[in-house]
Design a protein around this motif. Structure first.
Motif, mmCIF file in Angstrom:
data_model
loop_
_atom_site.group_PDB
_atom_site.id
_atom_site.type_symbol
_atom_site.label_atom_id
_atom_site.label_comp_id
_atom_site.label_asym_id
_atom_site.label_seq_id
_atom_site.Cartn_x
_atom_site.Cartn_y
_atom_site.Cartn_z
ATOM 1 N N GLY A 1 0.817 -1.210 0.000
ATOM 2 C CA GLY A 1 0.000 0.000 0.000
ATOM 3 C C GLY A 1 0.849 1.256 0.000
ATOM 4 O O GLY A 1 0.585 2.209 -0.732
ATOM 5 N N MET A 2 1.905 1.258 0.806
ATOM 6 C CA MET A 2 2.806 2.409 0.854
ATOM 7 C C MET A 2 3.519 2.603 -0.481
ATOM 8 O O MET A 2 3.653 3.727 -0.970
ATOM 9 C CB MET A 2 3.828 2.221 1.977
ATOM 10 C CG MET A 2 3.238 2.309 3.363
ATOM 11 S SD MET A 2 4.422 1.916 4.660
ATOM 12 C CE MET A 2 5.528 3.297 4.518
ATOM 13 N N PHE A 3 3.968 1.515 -1.066
ATOM 14 C CA PHE A 3 4.667 1.581 -2.356
ATOM 15 C C PHE A 3 3.770 2.187 -3.429
ATOM 16 O O PHE A 3 4.178 3.089 -4.162
ATOM 17 C CB PHE A 3 5.127 0.178 -2.763
ATOM 18 C CG PHE A 3 5.756 0.125 -4.123
ATOM 19 C CD1 PHE A 3 7.090 0.441 -4.285
ATOM 20 C CD2 PHE A 3 5.012 -0.240 -5.233
ATOM 21 C CE1 PHE A 3 7.677 0.399 -5.545
ATOM 22 C CE2 PHE A 3 5.589 -0.283 -6.490
ATOM 23 C CZ PHE A 3 6.931 0.041 -6.654
ATOM 24 N N LEU A 4 2.548 1.711 -3.507
ATOM 25 C CA LEU A 4 1.625 2.204 -4.533
ATOM 26 C C LEU A 4 1.265 3.669 -4.300
ATOM 27 O O LEU A 4 1.172 4.455 -5.255
ATOM 28 C CB LEU A 4 0.372 1.336 -4.576
ATOM 29 C CG LEU A 4 0.600 -0.097 -5.066
ATOM 30 C CD1 LEU A 4 -0.667 -0.916 -4.883
ATOM 31 C CD2 LEU A 4 1.069 -0.111 -6.503
ATOM 32 N N ALA A 5 1.057 4.046 -3.042
ATOM 33 C CA ALA A 5 0.734 5.444 -2.737
ATOM 34 C C ALA A 5 1.903 6.350 -3.104
ATOM 35 O O ALA A 5 1.712 7.428 -3.675
ATOM 36 C CB ALA A 5 0.382 5.591 -1.260
ATOM 37 N N LYS A 6 3.113 5.936 -2.792
ATOM 38 C CA LYS A 6 4.296 6.723 -3.150
ATOM 39 C C LYS A 6 4.427 6.827 -4.665
ATOM 40 O O LYS A 6 4.767 7.881 -5.196
ATOM 41 C CB LYS A 6 5.567 6.098 -2.558
ATOM 42 C CG LYS A 6 5.706 6.217 -1.069
ATOM 43 C CD LYS A 6 5.952 7.642 -0.626
ATOM 44 C CE LYS A 6 7.334 8.076 -1.034
ATOM 45 N NZ LYS A 6 7.613 9.475 -0.704
ATOM 46 N N LEU A 7 4.142 5.751 -5.353
ATOM 47 C CA LEU A 7 4.210 5.737 -6.807
ATOM 48 C C LEU A 7 3.217 6.740 -7.406
ATOM 49 O O LEU A 7 3.483 7.337 -8.449
ATOM 50 C CB LEU A 7 3.909 4.323 -7.318
ATOM 51 C CG LEU A 7 4.287 3.970 -8.731
ATOM 52 C CD1 LEU A 7 5.792 4.103 -8.940
ATOM 53 C CD2 LEU A 7 3.867 2.543 -9.037
ATOM 54 N N CYS A 8 2.111 6.958 -6.715
ATOM 55 C CA CYS A 8 1.089 7.889 -7.182
ATOM 56 C C CYS A 8 1.310 9.311 -6.677
ATOM 57 O O CYS A 8 0.463 10.178 -6.866
ATOM 58 C CB CYS A 8 -0.284 7.392 -6.767
ATOM 59 S SG CYS A 8 -0.767 5.911 -7.668
ATOM 60 N N GLY A 9 2.440 9.541 -5.993
ATOM 61 C CA GLY A 9 2.796 10.899 -5.629
ATOM 62 C C GLY A 9 2.566 11.302 -4.188
ATOM 63 O O GLY A 9 2.842 12.442 -3.820
ATOM 64 N N GLU A 10 2.069 10.422 -3.372
ATOM 65 C CA GLU A 10 1.878 10.770 -1.961
ATOM 66 C C GLU A 10 3.233 10.765 -1.265
ATOM 67 O O GLU A 10 4.023 9.852 -1.446
ATOM 68 C CB GLU A 10 0.926 9.782 -1.277
ATOM 69 C CG GLU A 10 -0.477 9.791 -1.832
ATOM 70 C CD GLU A 10 -1.185 11.121 -1.660
ATOM 71 O OE1 GLU A 10 -0.802 11.931 -0.796
ATOM 72 O OE2 GLU A 10 -2.145 11.364 -2.396
ATOM 73 N N ASP A 11 3.490 11.799 -0.470
ATOM 74 C CA ASP A 11 4.800 11.866 0.173
ATOM 75 C C ASP A 11 4.746 12.085 1.677
ATOM 76 O O ASP A 11 5.774 12.126 2.337
ATOM 77 C CB ASP A 11 5.675 12.935 -0.472
ATOM 78 C CG ASP A 11 5.057 14.314 -0.409
ATOM 79 O OD1 ASP A 11 3.901 14.431 0.022
ATOM 80 O OD2 ASP A 11 5.741 15.275 -0.783
ATOM 81 N N LYS A 12 3.563 12.208 2.225
ATOM 82 C CA LYS A 12 3.409 12.373 3.667
ATOM 83 C C LYS A 12 2.624 11.183 4.212
ATOM 84 O O LYS A 12 1.757 10.642 3.525
ATOM 85 C CB LYS A 12 2.671 13.665 3.978
ATOM 86 C CG LYS A 12 3.446 14.895 3.551
ATOM 87 C CD LYS A 12 2.691 16.142 3.882
ATOM 88 C CE LYS A 12 3.506 17.344 3.398
ATOM 89 N NZ LYS A 12 2.764 18.573 3.497
ATOM 90 N N PRO A 13 2.910 10.792 5.461
ATOM 91 C CA PRO A 13 2.173 9.651 6.041
ATOM 92 C C PRO A 13 0.656 9.830 5.994
ATOM 93 O O PRO A 13 -0.065 8.872 5.701
ATOM 94 C CB PRO A 13 2.685 9.605 7.486
ATOM 95 C CG PRO A 13 4.060 10.177 7.406
ATOM 96 C CD PRO A 13 3.973 11.261 6.358
#
Length: 68
Positions: A40-52
């Motif tokens: 989940g973290m990997f996919l969110a980061k891949l989509c541009g999310e950078d904060k917890p």
């Protein structure tokens, strides 16, 4: 001349790699497998999310991820 090349990521293989990691969390309070959280973290980061908070919101809005 720029080259816009992408990569294809096999989520099953990535999840399998994450499963090989040692989970050092204590058993008390665990809800999700470490591999699921990392995916989940990997996919969110891949989509541009950078904060917890952004990562958590991105994952929460895609609750089908937890079916992995």
């Amino acid at each position: 001349m720029e080259s816009n090349t992408g990569q294809i990521i096999n989520l099953g293989s990535l999840y399998h790699c994450f499963e090989g990691l040692t989970d050092k969390r204590k058993a008390k309070g665990k809800r999700y497998a470490l591999a699921t959280i990392l995916l989940g973290m990997f996919l969110a980061k891949l989509c541009g999310e950078d904060k917890p908070s952004g990562i958590a919101e991105w994952v929460a809005l895609r609750n089908c991820l937890w079916a992995v």
